[in-house]
Design an enzyme around this catalytic site. Structure first.
Site, PDB file in Angstrom:
ATOM      1  N   LYS A 197      -7.696  30.100 -28.031  1.00 10.59           N
ATOM      2  CA  LYS A 197      -7.515  30.254 -29.485  1.00 10.59           C
ATOM      3  C   LYS A 197      -8.624  31.141 -30.057  1.00 10.59           C
ATOM      4  O   LYS A 197      -8.381  31.993 -30.909  1.00 10.59           O
ATOM      5  CB  LYS A 197      -7.498  28.881 -30.172  1.00 10.59           C
ATOM      6  CG  LYS A 197      -6.291  28.034 -29.787  1.00 10.59           C
ATOM      7  CD  LYS A 197      -4.982  28.707 -30.202  1.00 10.59           C
ATOM      8  CE  LYS A 197      -3.764  28.025 -29.654  1.00 10.59           C
ATOM      9  NZ  LYS A 197      -2.526  28.807 -29.781  1.00 10.59           N
ATOM     10  N   TYR A 229      -8.197  25.932 -23.004  1.00  8.33           N
ATOM     11  CA  TYR A 229      -7.211  25.996 -24.095  1.00  8.33           C
ATOM     12  C   TYR A 229      -7.882  26.428 -25.401  1.00  8.33           C
ATOM     13  O   TYR A 229      -7.452  27.374 -26.060  1.00  8.33           O
ATOM     14  CB  TYR A 229      -6.510  24.637 -24.299  1.00  8.33           C
ATOM     15  CG  TYR A 229      -5.765  24.593 -25.617  1.00  8.33           C
ATOM     16  CD1 TYR A 229      -4.588  25.318 -25.783  1.00  8.33           C
ATOM     17  CD2 TYR A 229      -6.274  23.886 -26.722  1.00  8.33           C
ATOM     18  CE1 TYR A 229      -3.922  25.324 -27.018  1.00  8.33           C
ATOM     19  CE2 TYR A 229      -5.617  23.885 -27.943  1.00  8.33           C
ATOM     20  CZ  TYR A 229      -4.436  24.602 -28.089  1.00  8.33           C
ATOM     21  OH  TYR A 229      -3.787  24.622 -29.297  1.00  8.33           O
ATOM     22  N   SER A 255      -6.400  26.928 -34.239  1.00  8.33           N
ATOM     23  CA  SER A 255      -6.649  25.489 -34.224  1.00  8.33           C
ATOM     24  C   SER A 255      -8.037  25.175 -34.732  1.00  8.33           C
ATOM     25  O   SER A 255      -8.972  25.985 -34.583  1.00  8.33           O
ATOM     26  CB  SER A 255      -6.510  25.015 -32.774  1.00  8.33           C
ATOM     27  OG  SER A 255      -7.008  23.714 -32.640  1.00  8.33           O
TER      28      SER A 255
HETATM   29  P1  NAD Z   1       4.916  23.168 -28.298  1.00  9.75           P
HETATM   30  O1  NAD Z   1       4.533  23.116 -26.871  1.00  9.75           O
HETATM   31  O2  NAD Z   1       5.824  22.106 -28.817  1.00  9.75           O
HETATM   32  O3  NAD Z   1       5.544  24.589 -28.661  1.00  9.75           O
HETATM   33  C1  NAD Z   1       5.201  25.759 -27.981  1.00  9.75           C
HETATM   34  C2  NAD Z   1       6.492  26.388 -27.515  1.00  9.75           C
HETATM   35  O4  NAD Z   1       6.204  27.603 -26.871  1.00  9.75           O
HETATM   36  C3  NAD Z   1       7.251  25.509 -26.520  1.00  9.75           C
HETATM   37  O5  NAD Z   1       8.586  25.385 -26.945  1.00  9.75           O
HETATM   38  C4  NAD Z   1       7.163  26.277 -25.200  1.00  9.75           C
HETATM   39  O6  NAD Z   1       8.324  26.103 -24.416  1.00  9.75           O
HETATM   40  C5  NAD Z   1       6.982  27.703 -25.692  1.00  9.75           C
HETATM   41  N1  NAD Z   1       6.238  28.582 -24.806  1.00  9.75           N
HETATM   42  C6  NAD Z   1       5.047  28.364 -24.199  1.00  9.75           C
HETATM   43  N2  NAD Z   1       4.669  29.440 -23.503  1.00  9.75           N
HETATM   44  C7  NAD Z   1       5.644  30.384 -23.670  1.00  9.75           C
HETATM   45  C8  NAD Z   1       5.823  31.707 -23.215  1.00  9.75           C
HETATM   46  N3  NAD Z   1       4.934  32.289 -22.404  1.00  9.75           N
HETATM   47  N4  NAD Z   1       6.935  32.373 -23.596  1.00  9.75           N
HETATM   48  C9  NAD Z   1       7.854  31.793 -24.395  1.00  9.75           C
HETATM   49  N5  NAD Z   1       7.742  30.539 -24.855  1.00  9.75           N
HETATM   50  C10 NAD Z   1       6.641  29.844 -24.506  1.00  9.75           C
HETATM   51  O7  NAD Z   1       3.570  23.192 -29.135  1.00  9.75           O
HETATM   52  P2  NAD Z   1       3.347  23.040 -30.706  1.00  9.75           P
HETATM   53  O8  NAD Z   1       2.672  21.744 -30.942  1.00  9.75           O
HETATM   54  O9  NAD Z   1       4.582  23.360 -31.443  1.00  9.75           O
HETATM   55  O10 NAD Z   1       2.256  24.176 -30.923  1.00  9.75           O
HETATM   56  C11 NAD Z   1       2.610  25.475 -31.374  1.00  9.75           C
HETATM   57  C12 NAD Z   1       1.367  26.323 -31.445  1.00  9.75           C
HETATM   58  O11 NAD Z   1       0.414  25.687 -32.290  1.00  9.75           O
HETATM   59  C13 NAD Z   1       0.667  26.522 -30.112  1.00  9.75           C
HETATM   60  O12 NAD Z   1       0.157  27.832 -30.080  1.00  9.75           O
HETATM   61  C14 NAD Z   1      -0.457  25.508 -30.156  1.00  9.75           C
HETATM   62  O13 NAD Z   1      -1.534  25.904 -29.351  1.00  9.75           O
HETATM   63  C15 NAD Z   1      -0.828  25.547 -31.622  1.00  9.75           C
HETATM   64  N6  NAD Z   1      -1.486  24.330 -32.098  1.00  9.75           N
HETATM   65  C16 NAD Z   1      -0.859  23.127 -31.948  1.00  9.75           C
HETATM   66  C17 NAD Z   1      -1.495  21.970 -32.370  1.00  9.75           C
HETATM   67  C18 NAD Z   1      -0.849  20.610 -32.181  1.00  9.75           C
HETATM   68  O14 NAD Z   1      -1.552  19.604 -32.255  1.00  9.75           O
HETATM   69  N7  NAD Z   1       0.459  20.507 -31.972  1.00  9.75           N
HETATM   70  C19 NAD Z   1      -2.765  22.045 -32.975  1.00  9.75           C
HETATM   71  C20 NAD Z   1      -3.355  23.299 -33.133  1.00  9.75           C
HETATM   72  C21 NAD Z   1      -2.710  24.446 -32.692  1.00  9.75           C
END
Ligand code: NAD
Length: 345
Positions: free
Chosen positions: A155, A151, A126
């Protein structure tokens, strides 16, 4: 022969869109999700778009035995690791839960990959690692700033764990993609962002307010040093972001060396203020958004947007979709979920 890609967190917001693009590019996505932040309806949406039912394991990335089963059952070419908890505020209240899920989860996954000879890993990082950058646009060479939440720290630590594993001589080829602000939805409106409970990001707040599910939107701070006083972010359409992952896998396949770690920004290269985002939404939907200007929210950085050149050079990828495209798609998605019993509210 289709290449199997394990997509942890594949039922989540970004993971589901990447799953679609993997399929369209001839890969076989294999999903692992514990559905802690996803709804099973995502699987129906994926089927609607692709006509396929992908293997989907309901379980935890911390479950060594399950990972062992997945790696033994399918010949996995590479892993895209999305599974993580992502709510900044919650991470301040429950740091151990975040470190366990995001850091121990990554370690468990890496150990399973190493013991099954799987070398390619794309890691969801991120732009939070940059904090408030000293110079904009922010390049990958900019120093990381101390994380202002557990959080964000997961990362930074995640990137370091992968880099150290590569340095140790393990056969691991990995790229950490540093996302800026993913927004929007698949243009079919069959999948999109489905925040359970109160959203953490601006766009679900905008669309839920426009749908009448929230009374009013609060813009946090209008006294920043930006043209209209509101924070600046680099909003990237989730379909563009999905393409970057496919390009990343293709790039990893071309690498000659067995040990590789790199970080790449995934943003548009353009910053938009919160008010510009609201105006874009109003323009493409013709709806007036009720909003008030509130106080700054602690921990928010003033402005951040990506230097996008490295992604172009290394991944041959750049964003094509606009803020207006993303707002239109996010609104279609919101209209769909508001009209169904799968509304998160
Ligand atoms: P999201 O919460 O929609 O997707 C994450 C998925 O992982 C969810 O479906 C959740 O059920 C699953 N999950 C969480 N912990 C788990 C575990 N221990 N075992 C199995 N499944 C698990 O989030 P997103 O927005 O799709 O983000 C995806 C990735 O991108 C994450 O790592 C997040 O930190 C990173 N990210 C997201 C953003 C954003 O703004 N959306 C920005 C930067 C980084």
């Amino acid at each position: 022969m289709q290449k199997n890609i394990l997509v942890t967190g594949g039922a989540g917001y970004i993971g589901s869109h990447v799953t679609v693009r993997l399929h369209e590019e001839g890969f076989q996505p294999i999903l692992l999700d514990n559905f802690s932040n996803a709804n099973k309806s995502v699987l129906e949406g994926l089927k609607k778009i692709t006509g396929k039912v992908f293997p989907c394991y309901e379980g935890d990335v911390l479950d060594e035995a399950l990972l062992g089963k997945i790696f033994s059952t399918h010949q996995i070419q590479g892993v895209i690791h999305f599974a993580a908890k992502k709510a900044v505020g919650e991470s301040v209240e429950k740091p151990l839960s975040y470190y366990k899920n995001n850091v121990s989860g990554l370690i468990t996954l890496l150990e399973a990959m190493m013991s099954h000879g799987v070398a390619q890993l794309v890691f969801s990082s991120s732009c939070t690692v940059y904090g408030q950058p000293d110079e904009l646009p922010v390049t990958e060479g900019s120093p990381k700033k101390p994380a202002n939440s557990p959080y964000g720290n997961t990362k930074q630590i995640g990137e370091e764990i992968i880099e150290d594993t590569v340095k140790s001589g393990q056969r691991l080829q990995s790229i950490a993609l540093r996302y800026f602000n993913p927004i929007g939805a698949h243009p079919s409106a069959a999948i999109g962002e489905l925040p359970l409970g109160t959203p953490n990001n601006l766009v679900p707040f905008i669309t839920q307010t426009a749908a009448g599910l929230r009374k009013e939107l609060t813009v946090f701070g209008n006294d920043y040093h930006t043209p209209d006083g509101t924070c600046i972010r680099d909003y990237i359409h989730v379909m563009d972001l999905a393409d970057a992952h496919v390009q990343c896998l293709k790039h990893l396949e071309t690498l000659a060396e067995n040990h590789h770690f790199d970080v790449i920004n995934v943003g548009t290269g353009n910053g938009s203020t919160v008010l510009e985002a609201i105006q874009s939404f109003e323009k493409v939907t013709g709806k007036k958004l009720p909003y008030t200007l509130g106080l700054r929210r602690p921990g928010d950085v003033e402005k951040v947007y990506a230097a996008a050149e490295k992604a172009k050079e290394v991944l041959h990828w750049q964003a094509h979709l606009t803020l207006d495209d993303a707002m239109r798609d996010a609104w279609h998605w919101q209209q769909k979920i508001s009209g169904s019993d799968k509304s998160p509210m």
